[in-house]
Design a protein around this motif. Structure first.
Motif, PDB file in Angstrom:
ATOM      1  N   GLY A  47       0.882  -1.348   0.096  1.00 25.37           N
ATOM      2  CA  GLY A  47      -0.050  -0.034   0.053  1.00 25.37           C
ATOM      3  C   GLY A  47       0.807   1.167   0.047  1.00 25.37           C
ATOM      4  N   GLN A  48       0.433   2.471  -0.715  1.00 24.91           N
ATOM      5  CA  GLN A  48       1.081   3.515  -0.655  1.00 24.91           C
ATOM      6  C   GLN A  48       0.441   4.447   0.100  1.00 24.91           C
ATOM      7  N   PHE A  49       1.329   4.834   1.405  1.00 22.44           N
ATOM      8  CA  PHE A  49       1.139   6.067   2.234  1.00 22.44           C
ATOM      9  C   PHE A  49       2.155   6.203   3.288  1.00 22.44           C
ATOM     10  N   ASN A  50       2.287   7.344   3.442  1.00 28.82           N
ATOM     11  CA  ASN A  50       3.665   7.792   4.252  1.00 28.82           C
ATOM     12  C   ASN A  50       3.217   7.290   5.765  1.00 28.82           C
ATOM     13  N   SER A  51       4.033   6.635   6.321  1.00 32.61           N
ATOM     14  CA  SER A  51       3.964   6.044   7.689  1.00 32.61           C
ATOM     15  C   SER A  51       5.050   6.487   8.640  1.00 32.61           C
ATOM     16  N   GLY A  52       5.626   7.734   8.313  1.00 34.03           N
ATOM     17  CA  GLY A  52       6.495   8.315   9.109  1.00 34.03           C
ATOM     18  C   GLY A  52       7.952   7.637   9.375  1.00 34.03           C
ATOM     19  N   ALA A  53       8.035   7.090  10.715  1.00 32.61           N
ATOM     20  CA  ALA A  53       9.262   6.521  11.177  1.00 32.61           C
ATOM     21  C   ALA A  53       9.395   5.287  10.502  1.00 32.61           C
ATOM     22  N   GLY A  54       8.494   4.591  10.058  1.00 34.14           N
ATOM     23  CA  GLY A  54       8.606   3.056   9.608  1.00 34.14           C
ATOM     24  C   GLY A  54       8.076   3.014   8.037  1.00 34.14           C
ATOM     25  N   ASN A  55       8.110   1.920   7.634  1.00 33.09           N
ATOM     26  CA  ASN A  55       7.616   1.728   6.170  1.00 33.09           C
ATOM     27  C   ASN A  55       6.123   1.288   6.310  1.00 33.09           C
ATOM     28  N   ALA A  71      11.014  -0.671  11.565  1.00 38.15           N
ATOM     29  CA  ALA A  71      10.524   0.457  12.274  1.00 38.15           C
ATOM     30  C   ALA A  71      11.355   0.412  13.340  1.00 38.15           C
ATOM     31  N   PRO A  72      11.575   1.519  14.336  1.00 35.70           N
ATOM     32  CA  PRO A  72      12.560   1.458  15.316  1.00 35.70           C
ATOM     33  C   PRO A  72      11.942   0.592  16.353  1.00 35.70           C
ATOM     34  N   VAL A  73      12.687  -0.448  17.103  1.00 30.56           N
ATOM     35  CA  VAL A  73      12.413  -1.250  18.027  1.00 30.56           C
ATOM     36  C   VAL A  73      11.443  -0.943  19.014  1.00 30.56           C
ATOM     37  N   GLY A  74      11.880   0.302  19.631  1.00 26.20           N
ATOM     38  CA  GLY A  74      10.891   0.629  20.916  1.00 26.20           C
ATOM     39  C   GLY A  74       9.509   0.919  20.287  1.00 26.20           C
ATOM     40  N   ASP A  75       9.351   1.478  19.034  1.00 21.32           N
ATOM     41  CA  ASP A  75       8.001   1.599  18.608  1.00 21.32           C
ATOM     42  C   ASP A  75       7.409   0.349  18.150  1.00 21.32           C
ATOM     43  N   LEU A  76       7.976  -0.803  17.823  1.00 17.71           N
ATOM     44  CA  LEU A  76       7.197  -2.166  17.796  1.00 17.71           C
ATOM     45  C   LEU A  76       6.913  -2.724  18.948  1.00 17.71           C
TER      46      LEU A  76
END
Length: 264
Positions: free
Chosen positions: A61-69, A146-151
């Protein structure tokens, strides 16, 4: 309190009225309930297999998800959806138990209503871990990053927050007959997931839809789970949403349980 009465052919019969410890809550009942759910192939398909299928279909899917993909955003979303469905469908199983007479049988035992509901919630939360682990594992293996802490934050929020749907499932299970409960639940979960932004980020639909979404029960948990990727703007609204719906759905489940109990 223990009392005695005369038997039909003489002699005294002891009638033990002592309330069991913890209201009758015990590990044996918990294990039986958990194994019964894990053997249910339909529940396992919708809570584990379906989110995995959706992930592989929509991960581009195409959208901007910030810090991750985009794959990370979808991974979090579909794992959360699986956890929501696991909690709701497991708890809504009380509709089938009512139809089969199992609930009535349990009420003839010393098991208290609070222990019964606690058992349902714990079983639901245990089952909800499965789709979270499976979808996260596959997502990370197939390109989500994505950053580990965010996950970690997203995983914990998804697990704890998805318990909100356990109360929803209990309310539906006590309100509707077994032949209608699962059908209504399935449609309701899909509508609530779209309305709460589980499948598609709210900004895609614009500000007006976001205002509507704030009043839906999945909005707060979904937004908080994605906060590491999308930012924490509006977090106070998420907390209010979660607390408000916890009171509404939890209160409805307790009231409907008491009403159902009063009929026996």
């Amino acid at each position: 309190m223990s009392t005695t009465t005369r038997g039909p052919v003489g002699g005294n019969i002891s009638l033990d009225r002592t309330a069991p410890a913890y209201g009758g809550f015990n590990r044996t009942l918990l294990r039986i309930e958990l194994m019964r759910i894990l053997r249910n192939k339909r529940t396992m398909f919708f809570t584990v297999v379906l989110p995995v299928i959706f992930f592989f279909i929509f991960r581009a899917g195409q959208f901007n998800s910030g810090a991750g993909n985009a794959s990370a955003w979808l991974m979090i979303s579909l794992a959360l959806y699986g956890a929501f469905v696991a909690n709701a469908s497991t708890s809504a199983g009380v509709a089938v138990e009512r139809a089969q007479g199992w609930s009535r049988q349990l009420r003839l035992t010393p098991l208290r209503g609070s222990a019964y509901i606690l058992t349902k919630v714990l079983v639901s939360s245990a089952v909800s871990v499965i789709p979270l682990v499976v979808v996260y594992g596959l997502g990370l293996a197939f390109g989500a990053h994505a950053p580990v802490g965010d996950l970690v934050l997203a995983f914990v929020v998804s697990w704890i927050g998805s318990m909100l749907m356990a109360a929803f499932g209990l309310a539906v299970g006590f309100l509707l007959p077994s032949e209608n409960a699962m059908q209504v639940l399935g449609m309701a979960m899909t509508v609530l997931a779209f309305g709460g932004g589980v499948f598609i980020p709210q900004p895609v639909f614009g500000h007006s839809f976001d205002l509507f979404a704030r009043w839906t029960p999945m909005y707060g948990v979904t937004s908080m789970a994605h906060a590491g990727l999308a930012g924490w703007s509006g977090s106070w609204m998420w907390v209010l949403n979660i607390l408000g719906w916890a009171l509404v759905l939890g209160g409805a489940a307790v009231w409907l349980f008491r009403r159902d109990t009063g009929r026996v």
